[in-house]
Design a protein around this motif. Structure first.
Motif, PDB file in Angstrom:
ATOM      1  N   SER A   1      -5.186  -4.942  -5.104  1.00  0.00           N
ATOM      2  CA  SER A   1      -4.032  -4.161  -5.536  1.00  0.00           C
ATOM      3  C   SER A   1      -2.848  -4.372  -4.604  1.00  0.00           C
ATOM      4  O   SER A   1      -2.995  -4.822  -3.463  1.00  0.00           O
ATOM      5  CB  SER A   1      -4.383  -2.672  -5.549  1.00  0.00           C
ATOM      6  OG  SER A   1      -4.503  -2.186  -4.223  1.00  0.00           O
ATOM      7  N   VAL A   2      -1.669  -3.984  -5.102  1.00  0.00           N
ATOM      8  CA  VAL A   2      -0.468  -4.068  -4.272  1.00  0.00           C
ATOM      9  C   VAL A   2      -0.578  -3.095  -3.091  1.00  0.00           C
ATOM     10  O   VAL A   2      -0.084  -3.387  -2.008  1.00  0.00           O
ATOM     11  CB  VAL A   2       0.809  -3.826  -5.116  1.00  0.00           C
ATOM     12  CG1 VAL A   2       0.904  -2.400  -5.618  1.00  0.00           C
ATOM     13  CG2 VAL A   2       2.055  -4.225  -4.348  1.00  0.00           C
ATOM     14  N   VAL A   3      -1.256  -1.977  -3.266  1.00  0.00           N
ATOM     15  CA  VAL A   3      -1.442  -1.033  -2.152  1.00  0.00           C
ATOM     16  C   VAL A   3      -2.230  -1.705  -1.031  1.00  0.00           C
ATOM     17  O   VAL A   3      -1.837  -1.650   0.140  1.00  0.00           O
ATOM     18  CB  VAL A   3      -2.153   0.260  -2.621  1.00  0.00           C
ATOM     19  CG1 VAL A   3      -2.457   1.173  -1.452  1.00  0.00           C
ATOM     20  CG2 VAL A   3      -1.318   0.980  -3.667  1.00  0.00           C
ATOM     21  N   ALA A   4      -3.319  -2.371  -1.366  1.00  0.00           N
ATOM     22  CA  ALA A   4      -4.123  -3.076  -0.350  1.00  0.00           C
ATOM     23  C   ALA A   4      -3.323  -4.203   0.286  1.00  0.00           C
ATOM     24  O   ALA A   4      -3.400  -4.423   1.506  1.00  0.00           O
ATOM     25  CB  ALA A   4      -5.405  -3.623  -0.982  1.00  0.00           C
ATOM     26  N   SER A   5      -2.541  -4.904  -0.514  1.00  0.00           N
ATOM     27  CA  SER A   5      -1.725  -5.998   0.007  1.00  0.00           C
ATOM     28  C   SER A   5      -0.705  -5.483   1.021  1.00  0.00           C
ATOM     29  O   SER A   5      -0.524  -6.065   2.097  1.00  0.00           O
ATOM     30  CB  SER A   5      -1.018  -6.709  -1.147  1.00  0.00           C
ATOM     31  OG  SER A   5      -0.264  -7.792  -0.684  1.00  0.00           O
ATOM     32  N   VAL A   6      -0.038  -4.383   0.690  1.00  0.00           N
ATOM     33  CA  VAL A   6       0.964  -3.817   1.603  1.00  0.00           C
ATOM     34  C   VAL A   6       0.311  -3.366   2.903  1.00  0.00           C
ATOM     35  O   VAL A   6       0.814  -3.654   3.997  1.00  0.00           O
ATOM     36  CB  VAL A   6       1.727  -2.654   0.934  1.00  0.00           C
ATOM     37  CG1 VAL A   6       2.539  -1.863   1.957  1.00  0.00           C
ATOM     38  CG2 VAL A   6       2.635  -3.184  -0.173  1.00  0.00           C
ATOM     39  N   LEU A   7      -0.809  -2.663   2.808  1.00  0.00           N
ATOM     40  CA  LEU A   7      -1.464  -2.191   4.034  1.00  0.00           C
ATOM     41  C   LEU A   7      -1.928  -3.356   4.900  1.00  0.00           C
ATOM     42  O   LEU A   7      -1.825  -3.300   6.129  1.00  0.00           O
ATOM     43  CB  LEU A   7      -2.620  -1.256   3.709  1.00  0.00           C
ATOM     44  CG  LEU A   7      -2.228   0.139   3.236  1.00  0.00           C
ATOM     45  CD1 LEU A   7      -3.464   0.982   2.970  1.00  0.00           C
ATOM     46  CD2 LEU A   7      -1.318   0.843   4.225  1.00  0.00           C
ATOM     47  N   ASP A   8      -2.427  -4.405   4.276  1.00  0.00           N
ATOM     48  CA  ASP A   8      -2.845  -5.583   5.044  1.00  0.00           C
ATOM     49  C   ASP A   8      -1.642  -6.265   5.694  1.00  0.00           C
ATOM     50  O   ASP A   8      -1.661  -6.595   6.876  1.00  0.00           O
ATOM     51  CB  ASP A   8      -3.593  -6.561   4.146  1.00  0.00           C
ATOM     52  CG  ASP A   8      -4.113  -7.763   4.913  1.00  0.00           C
ATOM     53  OD1 ASP A   8      -4.783  -7.562   5.949  1.00  0.00           O
ATOM     54  OD2 ASP A   8      -3.838  -8.905   4.475  1.00  0.00           O
ATOM     55  N   TYR A   9      -0.581  -6.460   4.934  1.00  0.00           N
ATOM     56  CA  TYR A   9       0.613  -7.156   5.418  1.00  0.00           C
ATOM     57  C   TYR A   9       1.275  -6.400   6.563  1.00  0.00           C
ATOM     58  O   TYR A   9       1.683  -6.995   7.550  1.00  0.00           O
ATOM     59  CB  TYR A   9       1.589  -7.339   4.255  1.00  0.00           C
ATOM     60  CG  TYR A   9       2.841  -8.099   4.607  1.00  0.00           C
ATOM     61  CD1 TYR A   9       2.889  -9.486   4.456  1.00  0.00           C
ATOM     62  CD2 TYR A   9       3.984  -7.455   5.056  1.00  0.00           C
ATOM     63  CE1 TYR A   9       4.033 -10.202   4.750  1.00  0.00           C
ATOM     64  CE2 TYR A   9       5.134  -8.156   5.357  1.00  0.00           C
ATOM     65  CZ  TYR A   9       5.156  -9.533   5.210  1.00  0.00           C
ATOM     66  OH  TYR A   9       6.304 -10.236   5.515  1.00  0.00           O
ATOM     67  N   THR A  10       1.389  -5.087   6.423  1.00  0.00           N
ATOM     68  CA  THR A  10       2.097  -4.285   7.431  1.00  0.00           C
ATOM     69  C   THR A  10       1.210  -3.887   8.603  1.00  0.00           C
ATOM     70  O   THR A  10       1.716  -3.585   9.672  1.00  0.00           O
ATOM     71  CB  THR A  10       2.647  -2.985   6.809  1.00  0.00           C
ATOM     72  OG1 THR A  10       1.549  -2.205   6.309  1.00  0.00           O
ATOM     73  CG2 THR A  10       3.644  -3.281   5.706  1.00  0.00           C
ATOM     74  N   ALA A  11      -0.104  -3.867   8.383  1.00  0.00           N
ATOM     75  CA  ALA A  11      -1.072  -3.389   9.380  1.00  0.00           C
ATOM     76  C   ALA A  11      -0.816  -1.929   9.756  1.00  0.00           C
ATOM     77  O   ALA A  11      -1.145  -1.486  10.856  1.00  0.00           O
ATOM     78  CB  ALA A  11      -1.079  -4.293  10.613  1.00  0.00           C
ATOM     79  N   TRP A  12      -0.237  -1.167   8.828  1.00  0.00           N
ATOM     80  CA  TRP A  12      -0.011   0.260   9.070  1.00  0.00           C
ATOM     81  C   TRP A  12      -1.340   1.005   9.050  1.00  0.00           C
ATOM     82  O   TRP A  12      -2.230   0.695   8.272  1.00  0.00           O
ATOM     83  CB  TRP A  12       0.887   0.855   7.997  1.00  0.00           C
ATOM     84  CG  TRP A  12       2.323   0.410   8.046  1.00  0.00           C
ATOM     85  CD1 TRP A  12       2.941  -0.305   9.024  1.00  0.00           C
ATOM     86  CD2 TRP A  12       3.311   0.645   7.046  1.00  0.00           C
ATOM     87  NE1 TRP A  12       4.248  -0.511   8.702  1.00  0.00           N
ATOM     88  CE2 TRP A  12       4.509   0.054   7.493  1.00  0.00           C
ATOM     89  CE3 TRP A  12       3.307   1.297   5.828  1.00  0.00           C
ATOM     90  CZ2 TRP A  12       5.685   0.109   6.755  1.00  0.00           C
ATOM     91  CZ3 TRP A  12       4.477   1.359   5.094  1.00  0.00           C
ATOM     92  CH2 TRP A  12       5.658   0.768   5.564  1.00  0.00           C
ATOM     93  N   ARG A  13      -1.441   1.997   9.912  1.00  0.00           N
ATOM     94  CA  ARG A  13      -2.600   2.884   9.885  1.00  0.00           C
ATOM     95  C   ARG A  13      -2.485   3.793   8.668  1.00  0.00           C
ATOM     96  O   ARG A  13      -1.442   4.405   8.453  1.00  0.00           O
ATOM     97  CB  ARG A  13      -2.637   3.755  11.148  1.00  0.00           C
ATOM     98  CG  ARG A  13      -3.021   3.064  12.410  1.00  0.00           C
ATOM     99  CD  ARG A  13      -2.975   3.980  13.654  1.00  0.00           C
ATOM    100  NE  ARG A  13      -2.607   5.368  13.379  1.00  0.00           N
ATOM    101  CZ  ARG A  13      -3.456   6.399  13.404  1.00  0.00           C
ATOM    102  NH1 ARG A  13      -4.714   6.217  13.694  1.00  0.00           N
ATOM    103  NH2 ARG A  13      -3.028   7.624  13.145  1.00  0.00           N
TER     104      ARG A  13
END
Length: 182
Positions: A83-95
């Motif tokens: 998903s785009v949510v997983a992609s964003v979290l992976d890309y940003t490395a945000w907690r």
């Protein structure tokens, strides 16, 4: 695809404002004093904020940005993230604990049908609806599964929760773009 301002190849300046174009992406990372326009019809837009850094992501969040239909059909993923949510979290490395999510607009489930009885797509719709319910929960499908009414907000919320974003950090503005008079 998640992009940053630096990734846009074309820039125009109008009245001192830089307009960046020429890149197709599902999400763009924004820093303070930056903005993005997301072209969408009935697809929701996700705005994710990192409460520690102040950075924001704006992301297109339609059905195909949230589920990999090739994975459902063949068992082989078409992209690195479901998903785009997983992609964003992976890309940003945000907690995940630092992330707040606002889902803006999007077609309501009563208008977003994928019926199992459809003569052309019935089997595909059934596989998709069953996969969504098994993977993310029955709350992602409104009413009888045979009608295939995908609730995109519940799907996005379930994905956020599965990635560790606290439930109270995920909100929806309540706008059904299909039914809204404007």
């Amino acid at each position: 695809k998640v992009a940053a301002y630096e990734d846009f190849p074309t820039r125009h300046t109008i009245d001192g404002v830089d307009i960046l174009t020429g890149l197709e992406a599902d999400a763009v990372i924004l820093k303070p004093n930056q903005a993005a326009g997301i072209v969408t019809g009935d697809c929701p837009v996700i705005v994710m904020e990192n409460t520690k850094t102040g950075n924001v992501v704006a992301a297109h969040a339609g059905r195909d940005s949230n589920i990999d239909r090739q994975l459902i059909a063949t068992g082989a993923p078409s992209r690195p993230h479901e998903s785009v949510v997983a992609s964003v979290l992976d890309y940003t490395a945000w907690r995940p604990d630092d992330v707040r999510v606002l889902v803006c607009g999007g077609i309501g489930p009563e208008h977003f049908e994928h019926p199992w009885s459809d003569t052309s797509y019935g089997a595909t719709n059934r596989a998709m609806i069953e996969w969504i319910m098994q993977t993310y929960g029955e709350q992602c499908v409104a009413g009888s599964p045979e009608n295939g009414r995908i609730d995109l907000f519940e799907l996005i919320r379930s994905q956020c929760l599965s990635l560790g974003i606290p439930k109270e950090h995920v909100r929806h503005d309540g706008v059904d773009t299909y039914a809204h008079p404007r």
